[in-house]
Motif scaffolding. Structure first.
Motif, short mmCIF file in Angstrom:
data_model
loop_
_atom_site.label_atom_id
_atom_site.label_comp_id
_atom_site.label_asym_id
_atom_site.label_seq_id
_atom_site.Cartn_x
_atom_site.Cartn_y
_atom_site.Cartn_z
N SER A 3 45.42 48.08 38.92
CA SER A 3 44.44 47.99 37.83
C SER A 3 44.94 48.72 36.58
O SER A 3 44.31 48.66 35.53
CB SER A 3 43.08 48.52 38.24
OG SER A 3 43.15 49.89 38.53
N ARG B 282 40.99 43.78 37.17
CA ARG B 282 40.72 44.62 36.02
C ARG B 282 41.97 45.13 35.32
O ARG B 282 41.89 46.00 34.46
CB ARG B 282 39.80 45.77 36.42
CG ARG B 282 38.34 45.39 36.31
CD ARG B 282 37.44 46.43 36.90
NE ARG B 282 37.54 46.44 38.34
CZ ARG B 282 36.83 45.63 39.13
NH1 ARG B 282 35.99 44.77 38.63
NH2 ARG B 282 36.97 45.69 40.44
N THR C 224 42.84 41.44 30.45
CA THR C 224 42.22 40.14 30.20
C THR C 224 43.26 39.24 29.54
O THR C 224 43.72 39.54 28.45
CB THR C 224 41.00 40.30 29.26
OG1 THR C 224 40.14 41.29 29.82
CG2 THR C 224 40.25 38.98 29.12
N ARG D 126 24.13 42.66 36.62
CA ARG D 126 24.06 42.72 35.17
C ARG D 126 22.63 43.01 34.69
O ARG D 126 22.43 43.69 33.69
CB ARG D 126 24.55 41.39 34.59
CG ARG D 126 24.97 41.48 33.12
CD ARG D 126 25.02 40.10 32.48
NE ARG D 126 25.92 39.19 33.16
CZ ARG D 126 27.21 39.08 32.86
NH1 ARG D 126 27.75 39.81 31.92
NH2 ARG D 126 27.97 38.23 33.53
N ARG E 296 30.27 42.03 40.42
CA ARG E 296 31.43 42.18 39.55
C ARG E 296 31.00 42.33 38.09
O ARG E 296 31.59 43.10 37.33
CB ARG E 296 32.33 40.94 39.71
CG ARG E 296 33.63 41.10 38.99
CD ARG E 296 34.48 39.86 39.15
NE ARG E 296 35.26 39.65 37.95
CZ ARG E 296 35.88 38.52 37.64
NH1 ARG E 296 35.80 37.49 38.45
NH2 ARG E 296 36.57 38.43 36.55
N ASP F 285 32.33 45.18 35.73
CA ASP F 285 33.05 44.85 34.51
C ASP F 285 32.36 45.40 33.26
O ASP F 285 33.01 45.73 32.27
CB ASP F 285 33.23 43.33 34.37
CG ASP F 285 34.29 42.78 35.31
OD1 ASP F 285 35.03 43.61 35.89
OD2 ASP F 285 34.40 41.56 35.45
N ASN G 191 34.66 50.68 40.19
CA ASN G 191 35.10 49.45 40.86
C ASN G 191 34.92 49.46 42.37
O ASN G 191 34.76 48.42 42.98
CB ASN G 191 36.58 49.19 40.54
CG ASN G 191 37.49 50.16 41.24
OD1 ASN G 191 37.56 51.34 40.88
ND2 ASN G 191 38.14 49.70 42.29
N GLN H 231 32.15 47.41 44.06
CA GLN H 231 32.04 45.96 43.89
C GLN H 231 31.97 45.22 45.22
O GLN H 231 32.83 45.38 46.09
CB GLN H 231 33.22 45.43 43.08
CG GLN H 231 33.08 43.94 42.79
CD GLN H 231 34.26 43.40 42.01
OE1 GLN H 231 34.76 44.06 41.12
NE2 GLN H 231 34.70 42.21 42.36
#
Lengths: 248, 314
Positions: free
Chosen positions: A144, A179, A182, B204, B230, B234, B240, B243
């Protein structure tokens, strides 16, 4: 330095994959194809290593039918310098992919190989680790964050317990987690430019690799469906329903 | 007769519960089961592994380099140890996924990832396409079968066994090209997400890092572990390692409560083996309701406090 990046052609991530009724595979005729999302991240990371100031040649490599050229052209448009396609219509399982990549890595004298941690078609999560083994070099999987200094990579890995940091000496194999970055969008002028970049087609036989699958898939089935959809009106009804199911 | 080697997962202090699930899979294959514990000091983990039902021997492989579970360090030893075994198994956790394919390639074996079901000693079911297809694979038995075990598909074996513990050494040469630097782990008193019988996850819809406090508070009331979609990871609401989903943790708790999670296919892949799924979401058309056993439409910030009050009454 030379960076090799794996690009796999897969059924696009947005497609809801359906199993064929006769159990021989999944429906792929007329289905949208794309680059494995983890591989796009792999290429993006290679481009960023170069953009941060390391002199690098970036080579995109793929294994599969002639149609893989589409995905390699996209990789060239993103910024890879040239592409290699090892053309085969066989089902390429991870050990065979690793053997082919190993031959390419030796021919190209690579310093770093970046692969996606898994392909979203067979979800095996093996090829990077296997390539590192055959090459007898370090692996930094599920990356990551990558920091690059001299001949050492410091890699942050996404593991069940949190984030693990390891240091590996080059040459090495890196596999990407979601992650890490992008990926950039491809611009039209770059697509035009990519048409003139070199794309070399090889055969597995030229590399001395036998590609026949070792695992025999005897049947494909859809997963057992959960039957849900029951809604309750309010909190007390939710509590009652939980008690009924014996979970409270 | 099958001889099965299971690679134990641990953190240097305790055996990871995923090991007991891999042993269950080994029992389904059938045969003599040995568990290998690689560590600097393996005593505590070996003692725990010796209790796992069905295990014949626990092999302690103690050397200073084994203090961290690095693939580059463990695989040369696994390869030496694998001789004479028909099967080598490890849990399909980030540990097993990292280590076992490297060992398989050294052995010249095509690994089977994420075994969900054992049909016979050489035939297995595993998921592909984010769990949208289950494939049955027949594996050549020679030189041996290497497989990772999908932990959500297996119950932990019971702990009433009494295996013998043997110290083993290999003459494996260990490379120095890979070095452990540090582990940034979240220190928490909450149950472990991977193995907890109850999990509360936020998505979210929770809205922010600060708002996630309501998820933690409700989870504590239920005695549950905390997870996240996720989208929530994010967006930076939570780290993380919380997740849940195709690319995160795949879990199978008794009770899963999805709060403010719409139910993307990637998320559903991670929870579909849960016994009971509860969904709380303000959008009545959210896909999560199609798989949830019990759904409640509404504002999570009103529903969760109300639920806590009701739970206090029980």
């Amino acid at each position: 330095m030379k960076i090799l990046v794996g690009i796999k052609r897969v059924i696009d991530f947005s497609v809801r994959v359906q199993v064929k009724k006769d159990g021989t595979g999944v429906v792929s005729d007329g289905v949208k194809m794309g680059i494995n999302p983890f591989d796009e991240i792999a290429l993006e990371e290679a481009l960023r290593i170069r953009e941060r100031g390391t002199q690098a040649e970036i080579v995109a490599m793929s294994i599969g039918p002639a149609d893989c050229q589409q995905q390699l052209r996209t990789a060239l448009a993103m910024g890879a310098d040239r592409a290699l396609l090892v053309q085969s219509t066989d089902t390429i399982q991870p050990l065979m992919a690793a053997r082919i990549f190993h031959e390419l890595v030796k021919r190209e004298n690579a310093d770093l190989v970046i692969l996606g941690k898994q392909a979203i078609d067979d979800d095996s999560n093996q090829t990077g680790q296997m390539l590192a083994a055959l090459w007898d070099r370090p692996q930094a999987t599920f990356a990551s964050k990558v920091e690059f200094k001299d001949k050492t990579l410091t890699v942050t890995r996404e593991v069940d317990a949190g984030l693990e940091v390891i240091a590996v000496d080059l040459p090495a194999v890196l596999t990407t987690d979601l992650r890490l970055n992008t990926p950039r969008f491809v611009k039209m002028p770059d697509i035009m430019k990519a048409r003139s970049k070199p794309l070399q087609v090889l055969k597995p036989e030229e590399l001395g690799v036998i590609t026949a699958p070792k695992l025999e898939a005897t049947n494909y089935a859809p997963p057992p469906q959960r039957v849900g959809g029951k809604k309750v009106e309010d909190v007390p009804a939710l509590i009652r329903a939980l008690k009924q199911r014996g979970v409270l | 007769m099958n001889r099965i080697l299971v690679i134990a997962e641990h953190d240097g202090k305790k055996l990871n519960p995923a090991t007991a699930k891999a042993v269950s899979c080994a029992s389904a294959v059938g045969g003599e089961i040995d568990v290998a514990v690689f560590a600097a000091n393996a005593s505590a983990m070996a003692a725990a592994a010796a209790k796992l039902k069905g295990v014949k021997r626990v092999l302690k492989i103690e050397r200073a380099e084994n203090v961290h579970q690095l693939a580059a360090v463990l695989t040369p030893q696994i390869v030496k140890l694998a001789a004479g075994y028909t099967h080598v198994l490890a849990p399909s956790t980030t540990f097993g996924k990292d280590v076992l394919p490297r060992a398989a390639a050294f052995l010249g074996v095509q690994q089977v990832s994420d075994v969900m079901k054992v049909i016979d000693a050489t035939t297995f079911e595993r998921p592909m396409y984010a769990g949208n297809a289950i494939v049955t694979v027949k594996v050549p038995p020679s030189p041996c079968i290497v497989a990772t075990v999908r932990t959500a598909s297996w119950q932990a074996c019971s702990e009433d066994g009494n295996a013998e513990i043997t110290a083993v050494s290999t003459d494996a040469v260990i490379p120095s090209h890979t070095r452990f630097v540090e582990l940034k782990a979240d220190v928490s008193d909450r149950p472990d997400l991977q193995s907890a019988p109850r999990v509360v996850s936020g998505g979210r819809g929770v809205g922010s890092k600060e708002n996630f406090a309501v998820i933690y508070k409700f989870a504590d009331k239920l005695g549950a572990a905390v997870g996240a979609s996720r989208a929530a990871v994010d967006a930076g609401f939570v780290p993380n390692d919380l997740q849940v989903g195709q690319t995160g943790k795949i879990i199978a708790p008794e009770l899963y409560v999805a709060v403010g999670i719409s139910g993307a296919i990637q998320h559903l892949t991670g929870i579909k083996d849960a016994r009971t799924i509860v969904a709380i979401n303000k959008d009545p058309d959210a896909p999560i309701f199609q798989v949830a056993d019990i759904g409640l439409v509404g504002d999570l910030f009103k529903i969760l406090p109300e639920l806590e009050k009701e739970l206090d009454k029980i």
